[in-house]
Design a protein around this motif. Structure first.
Motif, PDB file in Angstrom:
ATOM      1  N   ALA A 190       0.822  -1.229  -0.175  1.00 46.67           N
ATOM      2  CA  ALA A 190       0.054   0.086   0.065  1.00 46.67           C
ATOM      3  C   ALA A 190       0.975   1.189   0.055  1.00 46.67           C
ATOM      4  N   HIS A 191       0.623   2.363  -0.754  1.00 44.72           N
ATOM      5  CA  HIS A 191       1.422   3.353  -0.896  1.00 44.72           C
ATOM      6  C   HIS A 191       1.228   4.428   0.343  1.00 44.72           C
ATOM      7  N   ILE A 192       2.351   5.024   0.767  1.00 49.27           N
ATOM      8  CA  ILE A 192       2.159   5.952   2.068  1.00 49.27           C
ATOM      9  C   ILE A 192       1.966   7.197   1.654  1.00 49.27           C
ATOM     10  N   ILE A 216      -8.123   8.797   2.054  1.00 50.34           N
ATOM     11  CA  ILE A 216      -8.639   7.685   1.518  1.00 50.34           C
ATOM     12  C   ILE A 216      -7.578   7.114   0.395  1.00 50.34           C
ATOM     13  N   ASP A 217      -6.956   7.961  -0.354  1.00 51.06           N
ATOM     14  CA  ASP A 217      -5.821   7.753  -1.121  1.00 51.06           C
ATOM     15  C   ASP A 217      -4.412   8.370  -0.394  1.00 51.06           C
ATOM     16  N   ASN A 218      -3.568   7.438   0.227  1.00 53.68           N
ATOM     17  CA  ASN A 218      -4.016   6.291   0.406  1.00 53.68           C
ATOM     18  C   ASN A 218      -3.815   5.742   2.025  1.00 53.68           C
ATOM     19  N   ALA A 219      -4.101   6.905   2.848  1.00 47.68           N
ATOM     20  CA  ALA A 219      -3.955   6.383   4.302  1.00 47.68           C
ATOM     21  C   ALA A 219      -4.772   5.264   4.553  1.00 47.68           C
ATOM     22  N   TYR A 245      -3.486  -2.869  -1.709  1.00 48.73           N
ATOM     23  CA  TYR A 245      -4.460  -2.240  -1.546  1.00 48.73           C
ATOM     24  C   TYR A 245      -4.417  -0.668  -1.897  1.00 48.73           C
ATOM     25  N   GLU A 246      -5.339  -0.124  -2.196  1.00 48.98           N
ATOM     26  CA  GLU A 246      -5.526   1.283  -3.017  1.00 48.98           C
ATOM     27  C   GLU A 246      -6.733   1.847  -2.487  1.00 48.98           C
ATOM     28  N   SER A 247      -6.753   3.071  -1.927  1.00 51.88           N
ATOM     29  CA  SER A 247      -7.964   3.830  -1.628  1.00 51.88           C
ATOM     30  C   SER A 247      -9.017   2.925  -1.248  1.00 51.88           C
ATOM     31  N   THR A 248      -8.541   2.301  -0.043  1.00 53.56           N
ATOM     32  CA  THR A 248      -9.692   1.389   0.392  1.00 53.56           C
ATOM     33  C   THR A 248     -10.980   1.949   0.888  1.00 53.56           C
ATOM     34  N   ALA A 278       6.359   7.136  -3.274  1.00 56.38           N
ATOM     35  CA  ALA A 278       6.187   7.805  -4.728  1.00 56.38           C
ATOM     36  C   ALA A 278       5.344   7.010  -5.409  1.00 56.38           C
ATOM     37  N   GLU A 279       4.234   6.552  -5.071  1.00 56.84           N
ATOM     38  CA  GLU A 279       3.298   6.020  -6.127  1.00 56.84           C
ATOM     39  C   GLU A 279       2.790   6.983  -7.001  1.00 56.84           C
ATOM     40  N   GLU A 280       2.277   8.024  -6.328  1.00 61.00           N
ATOM     41  CA  GLU A 280       1.836   9.275  -7.211  1.00 61.00           C
ATOM     42  C   GLU A 280       2.551   9.714  -8.195  1.00 61.00           C
ATOM     43  N   ALA A 281       3.848   9.466  -8.013  1.00 62.73           N
ATOM     44  CA  ALA A 281       4.787  10.235  -8.978  1.00 62.73           C
ATOM     45  C   ALA A 281       5.124   8.959 -10.155  1.00 62.73           C
TER      46      ALA A 281
HETATM   47 ZN   LIG Z   1      -3.248   6.081  -4.643  1.00 62.64          ZN
END
Ligand SMILES: [Zn+2]
Length: 526
Positions: free
Chosen positions: A305-307, A326-329, A387-390, A360-363
């Motif tokens: 899961a990205h932080i 939500i994205d992505n906590a 897990y993404e934006s659960t 750095a998922e968003e990048a």
């Molecule tokens: Zn995300």
């Protein structure tokens, strides 16, 4: 003495009874507080939106490490929890494009990244229109036809030919070949010096404003993505591209028409483009945070899961913090509860389970990509669950394993869902190419069956809050934590994931791909 032994025997029988709770019973007992804990912290304004390399971003890494330690998990990367990643950041200050007497300006007409070493840059190359710029064996499609575009500035359409023809490229659903990231990869492979992606609302799926916002600040890259000939990567608005074409009396619709055919060949436009400007660059080190629960074998299931999120940006309605609750906590929360419970059931694990809090998922999925590229036990990974934006809303009637259809993971999951009375479903937003846009994708490209697990879109409020989220709050300052979230969607997500992992461990089955993949693998199939 005998009495004491009997006493302890009885006590141990009793505690044995207590801990004989099944994994499913434990999953049913997940509390709202357990699920709130991590998202409440990471979504807090004080964490400043967790942009990589900022105070909030670094703080999130340390926080992950603390929890992994608290849960008794072992370091997961070369005996450390922290996997350092060297990142290069580039920010354009000035940019102009000249072609045949027409000058295009930064932000209104064109955006992009200069990833070369010079702060004052200048690049000149012949302009070549490459259609969609796709080479895809699966659909026998090759826009390049061996035409050499080395050192050229190529101009490509985004999306894929399935946009016009339902029989190929999965029709209107966006395949990986339609994503802008793919077009850039192909330009690198072809040795081009620059690429301009033509923006239209229709083919991109979003407006010029979105392109402008996401390409106007600092762009960060892995070294492996920029040590090549492609020094300029950018977008041009369709209207601006037309200005170039008008100087040569070329009709854009004619070019588009030609690009729909498998017979398409690159078209030199008869002029060169001069790209010049100034850019700032810097280096920074960020970290994936990695921990492991060893099982009986060293074969591994990796949960991700990205932080990171966007940090602090432009203010709107008095708020500038992109909390990314939500994205992505929320997804990180789901991952940590999953970790906690699997640790409680460690004795039942046949496979080891590795947890990666990706940076750095968003990048551009940088952290997960770097992890898969460099992990020494990559060959031992049997599956990735992301897990993404659960979803954080009420109980749903359906459940999704995004990308599950490519592998036997889908077949393992379906009976589990059926027993729970959940329908197996798919994202309704098929034009978004979600499978290619989160951390499961780098695993898939390295030949590891991977899915994004999530409760579905039909929550019990009847308001379809999840698809609503993608349309309204996603990537805005309104993605904020709410203590009143019911959290049943997250609970379902965690529970189904735990049951899937339990199934894989019990059967010792190794997930396999089961159909041709609509994206190119980066290593050969086993
Ligand atoms: Zn995300």
């Amino acid at each position: 003495m005998r009495l004491i032994i009997t006493f302890f025997f009885i006590i141990s029988l009793f505690t044995g009874f207590i801990s004989s709770q099944t994994l499913e019973e434990r999953a049913n007992a997940i509390s709202k507080e357990e699920m709130q804990s991590v998202v409440e912290f990471l979504g807090n304004d004080l964490v400043e939106g967790r942009a990589p390399g900022t105070r909030g971003g670094n703080l999130s890494e340390i926080y992950m490490k603390s929890i992994f330690k608290l849960l008794g998990m072992v370091p997961g990367f070369n005996n450390d929890y922290m996997q350092p990643i060297l990142i290069k950041g580039f920010t354009i200050d000035k940019l102009t494009l000249n072609g045949n007497g027409v000058t295009l300006n930064y932000l209104d007409d064109v955006v992009g990244s200069w990833v070369g070493s010079d702060e004052n840059f200048n690049l000149k190359g012949d302009a070549v229109f490459v259609g969609f710029g796709i080479t895809a064996g699966l659909w026998k499609w090759d826009d390049f036809k061996n035409v050499d575009v080395k050192d050229k500035i190529i101009i490509a359409r985004v999306n894929d030919p399935g946009f016009y023809n339902n029989a190929i490229f999965e029709g209107k659903a966006l395949t990986y070949f339609g994503r802008w990231t793919y077009h850039i990869e192909e330009a690198i492979r072809r040795g081009a010096a620059g690429i301009l992606l033509i923006h239209t609302d229709e083919t991109a799926g979003y407006g010029w404003n979105v392109v402008k916002n996401s390409w106007s600040g600092e762009e960060i890259y892995l070294e492996s993505d920029i040590s090549n000939n492609l020094k300029f990567r950018g977008w041009i608005s369709e209207a601006s591209f037309k200005k170039f074409l008008e100087t040569k009396k070329i009709d854009i619709n004619k070019l588009y028409e030609l690009s729909k055919s498998p017979k398409f060949k690159p078209i030199p436009l008869g002029f060169s483009i001069d790209i010049s400007g100034t850019a700032k660059k810097r280096e920074l080190v960020i970290h994936n945070v990695v921990a492991e629960i060893p099982g009986k074998t060293d074969k591994k299931i990796v949960i991700t899961a990205h932080i990171d999120h966007f940090g602090i940006g432009l203010e709107s309605n008095g708020d500038a913090i992109f909390n990314g609750a939500i994205d992505n906590a929320s997804a990180v929360s789901a991952m940590m509860v999953t970790a906690k419970i699997l640790k409680e059931f460690q004795k039942d694990l046949y496979y080891s389970v590795v947890f990666v809090a990706c940076q750095a998922e968003e990048a551009g999925l940088l952290g997960s990509k770097y992890f898969v590229q460099t992990y020494k036990d990559r060959d031992k990974i049997i599956a990735n669950i992301n897990y993404e934006s659960t979803p954080v809303w009420g109980k749903t009637t359906d459940f999704m394993a995004v990308g599950g259809e490519y592998s036997t993971i889908e077949d393992m999951l379906k009976p589990i869902l059926e027993k729970e009375g959940l329908q197996y479903s798919y994202f309704s937003l098929t034009n978004q190419g979600f499978y290619f846009r989160s951390d499961q994708f780098p695993f898939a490209r390295y030949n590891i069956p991977a899915v994004w697990m999530s409760a579905g879109e039909n929550d019990d409020s009847g308001q379809k809050k999840y698809p609503q989220y993608w349309k309204t709050n996603y990537h805005t300052v309104n993605d904020e934590y709410d203590p009143n979230w019911p959290m049943d969607g997250m609970k379902e997500t965690i529970k189904m994931t735990l049951l899937l992992i339990e199934h894989i461990n019990k059967t010792q089955a190794i997930p396999q791909w089961k159909r041709s993949l609509p994206f190119p693998l980066l290593i050969d199939k086993k």
